[in-house]
Scaffold this motif. Structure first.
Motif, PDB file in Angstrom:
ATOM      1  N   ALA A 237       9.258   4.632   3.387  1.00  0.00           N
ATOM      2  CA  ALA A 237       9.418   4.211   2.309  1.00  0.00           C
ATOM      3  C   ALA A 237       9.312   2.853   1.860  1.00  0.00           C
ATOM      4  O   ALA A 237       8.763   2.414   0.700  1.00  0.00           O
ATOM      5  CB  ALA A 237      11.131   4.544   2.061  1.00  0.00           C
ATOM      6  N   SER A 238       9.101   1.976   3.081  1.00  0.00           N
ATOM      7  CA  SER A 238       8.917   0.637   2.621  1.00  0.00           C
ATOM      8  C   SER A 238       7.265   0.598   2.264  1.00  0.00           C
ATOM      9  O   SER A 238       6.995  -0.535   1.907  1.00  0.00           O
ATOM     10  CB  SER A 238       8.975  -0.197   4.173  1.00  0.00           C
ATOM     11  N   GLU A 239       6.411   1.386   2.596  1.00  0.00           N
ATOM     12  CA  GLU A 239       4.987   1.234   2.238  1.00  0.00           C
ATOM     13  C   GLU A 239       4.660   1.913   1.076  1.00  0.00           C
ATOM     14  O   GLU A 239       3.454   1.717   0.419  1.00  0.00           O
ATOM     15  CB  GLU A 239       4.233   1.834   3.214  1.00  0.00           C
ATOM     16  N   ALA A 240       5.567   2.793   0.443  1.00  0.00           N
ATOM     17  CA  ALA A 240       5.150   3.753  -0.741  1.00  0.00           C
ATOM     18  C   ALA A 240       4.809   2.612  -1.710  1.00  0.00           C
ATOM     19  O   ALA A 240       3.745   2.957  -2.382  1.00  0.00           O
ATOM     20  CB  ALA A 240       6.365   4.570  -1.184  1.00  0.00           C
ATOM     21  N   PRO A 241       5.793   1.670  -2.387  1.00  0.00           N
ATOM     22  CA  PRO A 241       5.293   1.137  -3.415  1.00  0.00           C
ATOM     23  C   PRO A 241       3.938   0.249  -3.549  1.00  0.00           C
ATOM     24  O   PRO A 241       2.845   0.602  -4.304  1.00  0.00           O
ATOM     25  CB  PRO A 241       6.258  -0.055  -3.505  1.00  0.00           C
ATOM     26  N   ALA A 242       3.445  -0.333  -2.086  1.00  0.00           N
ATOM     27  CA  ALA A 242       2.132  -0.945  -1.982  1.00  0.00           C
ATOM     28  C   ALA A 242       1.184   0.063  -2.069  1.00  0.00           C
ATOM     29  O   ALA A 242       0.018  -0.232  -2.609  1.00  0.00           O
ATOM     30  CB  ALA A 242       2.242  -1.690  -0.785  1.00  0.00           C
ATOM     31  N   ILE A 243       1.021   1.392  -1.470  1.00  0.00           N
ATOM     32  CA  ILE A 243       0.265   2.293  -1.447  1.00  0.00           C
ATOM     33  C   ILE A 243      -0.098   2.800  -2.965  1.00  0.00           C
ATOM     34  O   ILE A 243      -1.087   3.006  -3.117  1.00  0.00           O
ATOM     35  CB  ILE A 243       0.420   3.537  -0.422  1.00  0.00           C
ATOM     36  N   ALA A 244       1.116   2.988  -3.701  1.00  0.00           N
ATOM     37  CA  ALA A 244       0.656   3.842  -4.968  1.00  0.00           C
ATOM     38  C   ALA A 244       0.318   2.612  -5.896  1.00  0.00           C
ATOM     39  O   ALA A 244      -0.805   2.795  -6.668  1.00  0.00           O
ATOM     40  CB  ALA A 244       2.281   3.852  -5.503  1.00  0.00           C
TER      41      ALA A 244
ATOM     42  N   PRO B 201      13.082   4.695  16.749  1.00  0.00           N
ATOM     43  CA  PRO B 201      13.662   4.312  15.651  1.00  0.00           C
ATOM     44  C   PRO B 201      13.632   5.449  14.358  1.00  0.00           C
ATOM     45  O   PRO B 201      12.627   6.045  14.377  1.00  0.00           O
ATOM     46  CB  PRO B 201      12.800   3.033  15.333  1.00  0.00           C
ATOM     47  N   TYR B 202      14.569   5.251  13.478  1.00  0.00           N
ATOM     48  CA  TYR B 202      14.595   6.200  12.701  1.00  0.00           C
ATOM     49  C   TYR B 202      13.757   5.608  11.441  1.00  0.00           C
ATOM     50  O   TYR B 202      14.092   4.351  10.936  1.00  0.00           O
ATOM     51  CB  TYR B 202      15.974   6.401  11.972  1.00  0.00           C
ATOM     52  N   VAL B 203      12.956   6.297  10.615  1.00  0.00           N
ATOM     53  CA  VAL B 203      12.222   5.732   9.659  1.00  0.00           C
ATOM     54  C   VAL B 203      12.311   6.694   8.491  1.00  0.00           C
ATOM     55  O   VAL B 203      12.230   7.892   8.550  1.00  0.00           O
ATOM     56  CB  VAL B 203      10.471   5.806   9.927  1.00  0.00           C
ATOM     57  N   GLU B 204      12.725   5.974   7.125  1.00  0.00           N
ATOM     58  CA  GLU B 204      13.080   6.637   6.075  1.00  0.00           C
ATOM     59  C   GLU B 204      11.586   6.747   5.389  1.00  0.00           C
ATOM     60  O   GLU B 204      10.936   5.987   5.278  1.00  0.00           O
ATOM     61  CB  GLU B 204      13.752   5.906   4.990  1.00  0.00           C
ATOM     62  N   TYR B 205      11.218   8.240   4.875  1.00  0.00           N
ATOM     63  CA  TYR B 205      10.049   8.566   4.313  1.00  0.00           C
ATOM     64  C   TYR B 205      10.289   8.842   3.013  1.00  0.00           C
ATOM     65  O   TYR B 205      11.251   9.099   2.283  1.00  0.00           O
ATOM     66  CB  TYR B 205       9.356   9.457   5.138  1.00  0.00           C
ATOM     67  N   ALA B 206       9.116   8.460   2.151  1.00  0.00           N
ATOM     68  CA  ALA B 206       9.000   8.825   0.691  1.00  0.00           C
ATOM     69  C   ALA B 206       7.876   9.534   0.290  1.00  0.00           C
ATOM     70  O   ALA B 206       6.802   9.555   1.143  1.00  0.00           O
ATOM     71  CB  ALA B 206       9.044   7.458  -0.071  1.00  0.00           C
ATOM     72  N   GLU B 207       7.702  10.413  -0.546  1.00  0.00           N
ATOM     73  CA  GLU B 207       6.486  11.108  -0.875  1.00  0.00           C
ATOM     74  C   GLU B 207       5.932  10.323  -2.462  1.00  0.00           C
ATOM     75  O   GLU B 207       6.831  10.076  -3.111  1.00  0.00           O
ATOM     76  CB  GLU B 207       6.711  12.539  -1.323  1.00  0.00           C
TER      77      GLU B 207
ATOM     78  N   LEU C 119      -7.617   5.513   1.427  1.00  0.00           N
ATOM     79  CA  LEU C 119      -6.472   5.958   1.420  1.00  0.00           C
ATOM     80  C   LEU C 119      -5.971   6.904   2.505  1.00  0.00           C
ATOM     81  O   LEU C 119      -5.069   6.437   3.077  1.00  0.00           O
ATOM     82  CB  LEU C 119      -6.315   7.003   0.229  1.00  0.00           C
ATOM     83  N   THR C 120      -6.797   7.605   3.312  1.00  0.00           N
ATOM     84  CA  THR C 120      -6.568   8.379   4.378  1.00  0.00           C
ATOM     85  C   THR C 120      -6.091   7.624   5.481  1.00  0.00           C
ATOM     86  O   THR C 120      -5.405   7.699   6.323  1.00  0.00           O
ATOM     87  CB  THR C 120      -7.598   9.382   4.599  1.00  0.00           C
ATOM     88  N   TYR C 121      -7.036   6.358   5.689  1.00  0.00           N
ATOM     89  CA  TYR C 121      -6.763   5.498   6.693  1.00  0.00           C
ATOM     90  C   TYR C 121      -5.402   4.842   6.658  1.00  0.00           C
ATOM     91  O   TYR C 121      -4.827   4.518   7.702  1.00  0.00           O
ATOM     92  CB  TYR C 121      -8.365   4.511   6.838  1.00  0.00           C
ATOM     93  N   ARG C 122      -5.287   4.250   5.354  1.00  0.00           N
ATOM     94  CA  ARG C 122      -4.024   3.348   5.213  1.00  0.00           C
ATOM     95  C   ARG C 122      -2.854   4.581   5.247  1.00  0.00           C
ATOM     96  O   ARG C 122      -1.922   3.973   5.774  1.00  0.00           O
ATOM     97  CB  ARG C 122      -4.027   3.018   3.622  1.00  0.00           C
ATOM     98  N   VAL C 123      -2.904   5.745   4.838  1.00  0.00           N
ATOM     99  CA  VAL C 123      -1.742   6.567   5.219  1.00  0.00           C
ATOM    100  C   VAL C 123      -1.484   6.808   6.533  1.00  0.00           C
ATOM    101  O   VAL C 123      -0.274   6.792   7.106  1.00  0.00           O
ATOM    102  CB  VAL C 123      -1.766   7.914   4.415  1.00  0.00           C
ATOM    103  N   GLU C 124      -2.623   7.043   7.415  1.00  0.00           N
ATOM    104  CA  GLU C 124      -2.428   7.275   8.863  1.00  0.00           C
ATOM    105  C   GLU C 124      -1.984   6.081   9.648  1.00  0.00           C
ATOM    106  O   GLU C 124      -1.150   6.014  10.485  1.00  0.00           O
ATOM    107  CB  GLU C 124      -3.991   7.878   9.295  1.00  0.00           C
ATOM    108  N   LYS C 125      -2.330   4.956   9.186  1.00  0.00           N
ATOM    109  CA  LYS C 125      -2.232   3.532   9.728  1.00  0.00           C
ATOM    110  C   LYS C 125      -0.577   3.413   9.662  1.00  0.00           C
ATOM    111  O   LYS C 125       0.064   2.763  10.452  1.00  0.00           O
ATOM    112  CB  LYS C 125      -2.944   2.649   9.234  1.00  0.00           C
ATOM    113  N   ALA C 126      -0.156   3.654   8.584  1.00  0.00           N
ATOM    114  CA  ALA C 126       1.249   3.469   7.953  1.00  0.00           C
ATOM    115  C   ALA C 126       2.101   4.666   8.832  1.00  0.00           C
ATOM    116  O   ALA C 126       3.504   4.431   8.917  1.00  0.00           O
ATOM    117  CB  ALA C 126       1.618   3.711   6.625  1.00  0.00           C
ATOM    118  N   GLY C 127       1.617   5.300   9.585  1.00  0.00           N
ATOM    119  CA  GLY C 127       2.507   6.532  10.291  1.00  0.00           C
ATOM    120  C   GLY C 127       3.014   7.709   9.166  1.00  0.00           C
ATOM    121  O   GLY C 127       3.627   8.482   9.325  1.00  0.00           O
ATOM    122  N   GLY C 128       1.996   7.908   8.193  1.00  0.00           N
ATOM    123  CA  GLY C 128       2.417   8.873   7.211  1.00  0.00           C
ATOM    124  C   GLY C 128       1.493  10.132   7.278  1.00  0.00           C
ATOM    125  O   GLY C 128       0.682  10.196   8.202  1.00  0.00           O
TER     126      GLY C 128
END
Length: 188
Positions: free
Chosen positions: A175-182, A128-134, A147-156
């Protein structure tokens, strides 16, 4: 949408003409040119090298095809139809033809090029194609491990980090995870 994780090669023979199909990942148009040159150098005596590609950019999807000297719409267009049908992006599908002495007609060419492209896509490994955001973050040291754990768990991944009084980071996440992590981690 899907990406080609691992490319493939397939071949098909009809009326003594040999068709060799390649389905390859292709991130941009410069990589596309390199891949086409590699295929052309592998098959220097081929009569035709028809291809099509779909590349997702920030401005939308770019799609193009080439009939490579075959009658208009009989080679590249059926290849592109299969790329679109499989909903694959950032992909190149190329079909090499060694002419076997028997003309196939327009319908025969469409079936041969399209069928070879389909076989190549079916044997490729698709993901599957996943759109990423920085996301830029400034966090306190106690939050770094979470944070490190959450980013790795999200596939980032953590793209950069600068340690000072606090930690300044750039993380690349779906990209779907970016707002929640921020919201959860940014202390700036």
């Amino acid at each position: 949408m899907y990406l080609i994780e691992k490319g493939s090669e397939s071949s098909f023979t009809v009326n003594h003409s040999r068709f060799i199909g390649y389905a390859l990942p292709c991130a941009d148009e410069s990589q596309l040119r390199v891949r086409l040159a590699e295929i052309a150098s592998t098959h220097p005596n081929a009569h035709h090298l028809a291809f099509a590609y779909r590349i997702k950019t920030e401005h939308g999807i770019i799609a193009h095809f080439s009939d490579a000297g075959e009658p208009s719409g009989t080679a590249g267009k059926p290849i592109l139809a299969h790329i679109s049908g499989f909903d694959v992006v950032n992909a190149l599908v190329a079909v090499v033809r060694y002419f076997g002495g028997v003309k196939l007609g327009a319908g025969g060419l469409v079936r041969a090029y399209g069928g070879t492209a389909k076989m190549a896509l079916e044997s490729a490994s698709l993901i599957p194609y996943v759109e990423y955001a920085e996301v830029r973050l400034t966090i306190d040291y106690p939050k770094f491990q979470a944070l490190t754990y959450r980013v790795e768990k999200a596939g980032g991944e953590i793209v950069s980090r600068a340690f000072g009084e606090r930690i300044d980071l750039i993380v690349r996440v779906p990209a779907s995870e970016a707002p929640a992590i921020a919201r959860q981690f940014d202390d700036s």
